[in-house]
Design a protein around this motif. Structure first.
Motif, short mmCIF file in Angstrom:
data_model
loop_
_atom_site.label_atom_id
_atom_site.label_comp_id
_atom_site.label_asym_id
_atom_site.label_seq_id
_atom_site.Cartn_x
_atom_site.Cartn_y
_atom_site.Cartn_z
N TYR A 614 60.03 7.74 1.89
CA TYR A 614 60.36 7.51 0.48
C TYR A 614 61.42 6.75 0.03
N ARG A 615 61.76 6.02 1.71
CA ARG A 615 63.42 4.77 1.42
C ARG A 615 61.83 3.63 0.58
N LEU A 616 61.41 3.46 1.42
CA LEU A 616 60.16 2.49 1.33
C LEU A 616 59.82 2.34 0.10
N THR A 617 58.69 3.71 -0.26
CA THR A 617 58.49 3.89 -1.95
C THR A 617 59.43 3.79 -3.23
N SER A 618 60.59 4.17 -2.93
CA SER A 618 61.75 3.79 -3.61
C SER A 618 61.97 2.22 -3.54
N LEU A 619 61.93 1.42 -3.14
CA LEU A 619 61.97 0.16 -3.10
C LEU A 619 60.74 -0.55 -3.90
N ILE A 620 59.49 0.33 -3.64
CA ILE A 620 58.72 -0.73 -3.88
C ILE A 620 58.16 -0.59 -5.50
N SER A 621 58.87 0.75 -5.97
CA SER A 621 59.34 1.30 -7.30
C SER A 621 59.63 1.00 -7.78
N VAL A 622 60.39 -0.40 -7.64
CA VAL A 622 61.19 -1.52 -8.16
C VAL A 622 60.39 -2.48 -8.80
N THR A 623 59.54 -2.66 -7.65
CA THR A 623 58.36 -4.10 -8.47
C THR A 623 56.90 -3.11 -9.00
N VAL A 624 56.91 -1.82 -8.43
CA VAL A 624 55.72 -1.31 -9.95
C VAL A 624 56.53 -0.80 -11.14
N ALA A 625 58.08 -0.95 -11.72
CA ALA A 625 58.24 -0.53 -12.53
C ALA A 625 58.26 -2.05 -13.01
N ALA A 626 58.62 -3.29 -12.77
CA ALA A 626 58.56 -4.57 -13.71
C ALA A 626 57.17 -4.74 -13.82
N GLY A 627 56.22 -4.46 -13.07
CA GLY A 627 55.27 -5.34 -13.78
C GLY A 627 54.46 -3.91 -14.39
N LYS A 628 54.51 -2.98 -14.43
CA LYS A 628 54.37 -1.68 -15.63
C LYS A 628 55.02 -2.63 -17.23
N TRP A 629 56.64 -3.26 -17.11
CA TRP A 629 56.74 -3.76 -18.68
C TRP A 629 56.05 -5.02 -18.41
N PHE A 630 55.87 -5.78 -17.55
CA PHE A 630 55.20 -6.66 -17.88
C PHE A 630 53.56 -6.54 -18.66
N ASP A 631 53.19 -5.19 -18.64
CA ASP A 631 51.50 -5.27 -18.92
C ASP A 631 52.30 -4.39 -20.41
N ASP A 632 53.09 -3.64 -20.49
CA ASP A 632 53.42 -3.19 -21.71
C ASP A 632 53.95 -4.56 -22.84
N THR A 633 54.72 -5.45 -22.22
CA THR A 633 55.45 -6.53 -23.41
C THR A 633 54.19 -7.41 -23.35
N CYS A 634 52.79 -7.25 -22.59
CA CYS A 634 51.16 -8.08 -22.97
C CYS A 634 50.75 -7.52 -23.79
N LYS A 635 51.60 -6.24 -24.02
CA LYS A 635 50.07 -5.69 -24.75
C LYS A 635 50.63 -5.13 -26.59
N TRP A 636 51.95 -6.05 -26.13
CA TRP A 636 53.08 -5.74 -27.49
C TRP A 636 53.72 -4.08 -28.16
N LYS A 637 53.68 -3.51 -26.87
CA LYS A 637 54.17 -1.92 -26.84
C LYS A 637 55.64 -1.74 -27.88
N ASN A 638 55.81 -2.78 -27.79
CA ASN A 638 57.98 -3.50 -28.03
C ASN A 638 57.58 -4.56 -28.71
N PRO A 639 57.67 -4.65 -30.11
CA PRO A 639 57.22 -6.23 -30.87
C PRO A 639 58.60 -7.43 -30.53
N SER A 640 59.45 -6.74 -30.67
CA SER A 640 60.70 -7.33 -30.85
C SER A 640 61.60 -7.97 -29.19
N ASN A 641 60.55 -6.64 -27.92
CA ASN A 641 60.70 -7.41 -27.09
C ASN A 641 59.76 -8.19 -26.73
#
Length: 868
Positions: A614-641
């Motif tokens: 769980y220590r390792l997966t919690s650190l990997i989750s940061v990379t997963v969250a960054a990938g999800k944020w990038f995907d949301d940015t590419c799909k214009w889910k938050n236009p101002s962002n």
């Protein structure tokens, strides 16, 4: 047995409300982990004990005029019984059995018995210590008595006594010299002086004073609450300081042999093995084909201690049958100069040829003896040296308290002083005889055993020199079993506390209640809490900061590294040598205490495996969250962002020179943002991170089931059976492992148990690798989270300086002869060429040394200190 009541008013008030010591039953069903409340009983509780070091300059008069400023002053009455003279003998016999009783209320101290002839003058030279809380009132005056008695077969007679008032006893400061004893006239029970023929009769020499636990007489004094113990038991209750033996690695390179002869004449030579033995440590080389001149070329490592006692025994054996080896030659080499040179600077050591002596094995009944038959023409080539450039690890490198090399001339000077005040314990589950043992570096300290108390208060302070901040001090609490279970019983472990020095603020006194946690098959038991006062004082700020840029271990560990299996075996042998040495001290430090303190906790644990996962997966989750944020940015889910990202992206592409300054400024902002939430106390054991609350009883029972050597097949690892004590070996596949892989039938319980133990050893390896991966990622995360109060401010300051320098370096030259003094791509290219420069242009001393950034990174803290 009387109970000690040496508690100050404030600590007595704290200890009167202990948390209940009880076994906690945890839910057995799977599900989300419950949130841990801020006021959990497992938290590290900060205390405000009235220590002289924390009272401030206004209360300087209350400070102990010594280094004991991190403990509560405890007043003691010291009575030293030196000798007596002109004592009257009994009327019936011509000899007396004399002893002195120092009595204060219901507490008393008895000197050793002295059998003397008529008119003799006995000598005792014993010091007794009574706590001021043991005093009782006789009317309006505090008094105590010193009585000289004669022990007969049927009764005990009082020869004379001296009565003292507490108001007449002087006070002695710890800085004063030893108090000179004085002669006192004895009197009878009615207060009349003893006399004969008008002359005074009977005097006793005493030294009486009021002092504290900082007094020089405190460690060897006979405390009043231990008067019922025997002399041997009383010795085991005193506070003592021990030192570990000096350990050195002995490296033996077995190269080749010449002109070997078979053990039986007329038979060709079979496969030969070189067996090297140093005390209980045994290594065997790999077998070589039946030739008279075998070549091994294997390096073997041993742990030896000074002074050197055991010789090095080299035996060449012939494998005549399966698991049967016959010796065909032997040589005994003393471990001393000039036979074994010291290798302080990692230089090449010359090889030597040694003549082998004939060994004949004779069997008489069940005894086996070896007889020398003279020197043969056979020889063996060895290369031996004492590798003093290494640090001998006798504890886990993650929790090591000493990282200095064995060679004294390679050691650095101290960078500070560590002071620890062992104050008290609370939350006891019953009346016990408790003592503490602390270890840092080669110095071990043992507190006084407090007898039959539910709220022990030691108030003892110790100090160590600090050579490296990336070290850990370990403190354990034990129950002295020899006092109530008889001799031969093992002391019962209560709990362990570890404090990492790099998490301490310099000059600040950290006072906390540290939870002492113990695992049992039924759950977690919070047995009691230990109150400590810890302070690190820096002697040289420059040396301390330079220490971060040096490798964690001596350079020899990186230029000539030792393999992990071999290092684990050497660590186990070093622990055994230290335990044997300290067990032979007087009073001995029990083996179970040493092994518990040096235990690396490397055994497989289902709970720790889940925690590392769980220590390792919690650190990997940061990379997963960054990938999800990038995907949301590419799909214009938050236009101002998305628009903001477009602007930043175009700006960086148009002007790439500001990329590095912006990255540095971003890290600076993160560090400044985390400053208000920086840790203000040392790390504590995190129950959620340790996965204790969700552990099943059978998982805890499996964790507490220690692997035994008897559960391992003899010769399973291809080395001597002593290696089976280490649980990390066997990378190659052996025949029994292949049989297990191809076997689908049922087997007896013994074979299944051995296979299960082998699987646990492999699982322990996997657990260790996952934990190391998580630790490396957590170190990078802790860089900006202020877990190390020294590295984070330095890194933030350097980032700020680099950002400003790079910004003005790239843009300050506008309008000058050169528009841009140095392009960004040229800086990046120069840095790359520097890191990838060939070995020919590197410094000869740093060709295989670690770099500065890696050294700082390896010293960053991780969450390993928060795991149970």
């Amino acid at each position: 047995m009387p109970r000690a009541a040496s508690t100050s008013p404030r600590l007595a008030m704290v200890a009167s409300q202990p948390p209940p010591g009880q076994t906690v039953d945890f839910p057995r069903h799977a599900g989300p982990a419950p949130a841990q409340s801020p006021g959990s009983v497992y938290d590290l509780v900060e205390t405000k004990a009235p220590l002289p070091a924390k009272l401030g300059p206004r209360s300087a008069a209350a400070k102990i005029p010594c280094t004991f400023d991190m403990v509560e002053p405890m007043s003691y009455l010291y009575v030293t019984v030196v000798k007596a003279r002109d004592l009257p003998t009994m009327e019936i016999t011509d000899s007396v059995d004399l002893y002195v009783e120092v009595k204060m209320g219901k507490f008393r101290g008895l000197t050793l018995m002295r059998h003397l002839e008529k008119n003799a003058s006995p000598e005792w030279r014993q010091t007794f210590a009574f706590s001021r809380d043991h005093l009782v009132y006789r009317g309006d005056v505090r008094q105590f008595e010193v009585i000289v008695r004669d022990k007969e077969m049927l009764r005990e007679d009082s020869i004379g006594l001296v009565v003292f008032d507490m108001s007449d006893v002087p006070s002695r400061l710890p800085s004063d010299s030893e108090l000179a004893p004085q002669w006192y006239q004895l009197s009878d029970a009615h207060g009349n002086r003893l006399s004969r023929g008008g002359h005074g009769l009977g005097e006793i020499m005493l030294a009486i004073w009021l002092g504290t636990q900082a007094d020089d007489a405190f460690p060897e004094a006979w405390h009043a609450d231990a008067h019922s113990l025997s002399l041997e038991e009383l010795t085991s209750t005193r506070c003592k300081v021990y030192y570990s033996p000096k350990l050195i690695y002995l490296k033996v390179s077995v190269i080749t042999a010449q002109d070997l002869v078979a053990s039986e004449t007329g038979r060709p030579l079979e496969d030969t093995i070189a067996k090297i033995q140093m005390g209980n440590q045994i290594w065997r080389t790999s077998p070589r084909g039946g030739t008279a001149n075998p070549v091994w070329e294997e390096d073997l490592m041993f742990v030896v201690r000074k002074p050197f006692v055991d010789p090095l025994v080299v035996t060449v054996e012939e494998r005549v049958a399966d698991r049967r080896d016959e010796p065909i030659g032997r040589v005994i080499i003393p471990v001393e100069w000039p036979h074994l040179p010291r290798n302080d600077l990692a230089r090449s050591v010359p090889t030597k040829w040694f003549s082998l002596s004939r060994v004949v094995t004779t069997e008489a009944s069940e005894d086996v003896a070896t007889v020398d038959e003279g020197t043969l023409a056979s020889k063996i080539q060895l290369k031996m040296s004492l590798e003093t450039a290494y640090h001998v690890l006798d504890e886990s490198s993650d929790y090591s308290s000493d990282l200095q090399p064995a060679a004294k001339k390679l050691r650095k000077s101290a960078i500070g002083i560590l002071e620890v005040g062992i104050l008290s314990a609370r939350g006891l589950g019953g009346i016990k005889n408790l003592y503490c043992v602390a270890k840092y570096g080669a110095k071990w300290v043992r507190t006084r055993t407090l007898l039959a108390t539910a709220a022990p208060q030691w108030n003892e302070q110790y100090a160590w020199e600090v050579f490296d901040l990336s070290t850990v001090i370990t403190i354990v609490v034990f129950d002295n079993a020899n006092l109530h279970h008889g001799h031969g019983g093992k002391d019962q472990r209560i709990g362990k506390v570890r404090v990492r020095l790099s998490t301490l603020e310099a000059g600040r006194v950290h006072t906390h209640h540290y939870p002492l946690l113990a695992l049992s098959p039924s759950g977690l038991m919070k047995t009691r809490e230990l109150q400590l006062a810890v302070r690190f004082t820096c002697k040289s700020w420059s040396k301390m900061l330079v220490q971060y840029g040096r490798p964690l271990l001596p350079k020899m560990h990186y230029t000539n590294p030792i393999s992990v299996p071999q290092l684990d075996y050497l660590q186990f042998q070093a622990m055994q040598i230290v335990a044997n040495q300290l067990e032979q001290s007087d009073p001995p430090l029990p083996r179970e205490v040493v092994e518990y303190m040096l235990d690396p906790d490397s055994q497989f644990s289902h709970r720790r495996s889940k925690a590392n996962y769980y220590r390792l997966t919690s650190l990997i989750s940061v990379t997963v969250a960054a990938g999800k944020w990038f995907d949301d940015t590419c799909k214009w889910k938050n236009p101002s962002n998305t628009i903001l990202i477009y602007v930043v992206f175009i700006t960086l592409v148009w002007n790439p020179r500001i990329i590095l300054p912006l990255v540095l400024m971003y890290m600076i902002m993160i560090g400044v943002w985390n400053y208000p939430w920086r840790p203000r106390r040392p790390p504590r054991i995190d129950m959620m991170l340790s996965q204790v609350e969700l552990a099943l009883p059978d998982e805890l029972e499996e964790e507490l089931d220690t692997l035994r050597p008897s559960n391992i097949l003899p010769g399973e690892l291809g080395v001597d059976s002593v290696l089976n004590l280490v649980l990390w070996y066997a990378d190659p596949a052996h025949a029994n492992e292949l049989n297990e892989e191809l076997d689908t039938s049922t087997k007896p319980d013994g074979i299944v148990r051995k296979r299960y133990d082998r699987l646990r050893r492999m699982a322990a390896k996997t657990q260790r690798v996952v934990g190391d991966l998580a630790m490396k990622a957590e170190r990078a995360e802790s860089l900006l989270r202020w877990r190390d109060p020294w590295v984070t401010p330095i890194f933030t300051t350097l980032s700020l300086v680099m950002a400003v320098v790079l910004y003005f370096f790239f843009f300050f030259c506008e309008g000058a002869v050169v528009l841009y003094l140095t392009p960004f791509w040229l800086v990046a290219m120069m840095m790359g060429l520097y890191f990838f420069r060939p070995p020919q242009i590197r410094s000869s001393t740093n060709r295989r040394n670690t770099n500065l950034l890696f050294n700082v990174y390896t010293r960053l803290p991780s969450k390993d200190d928060m795991l149970l």
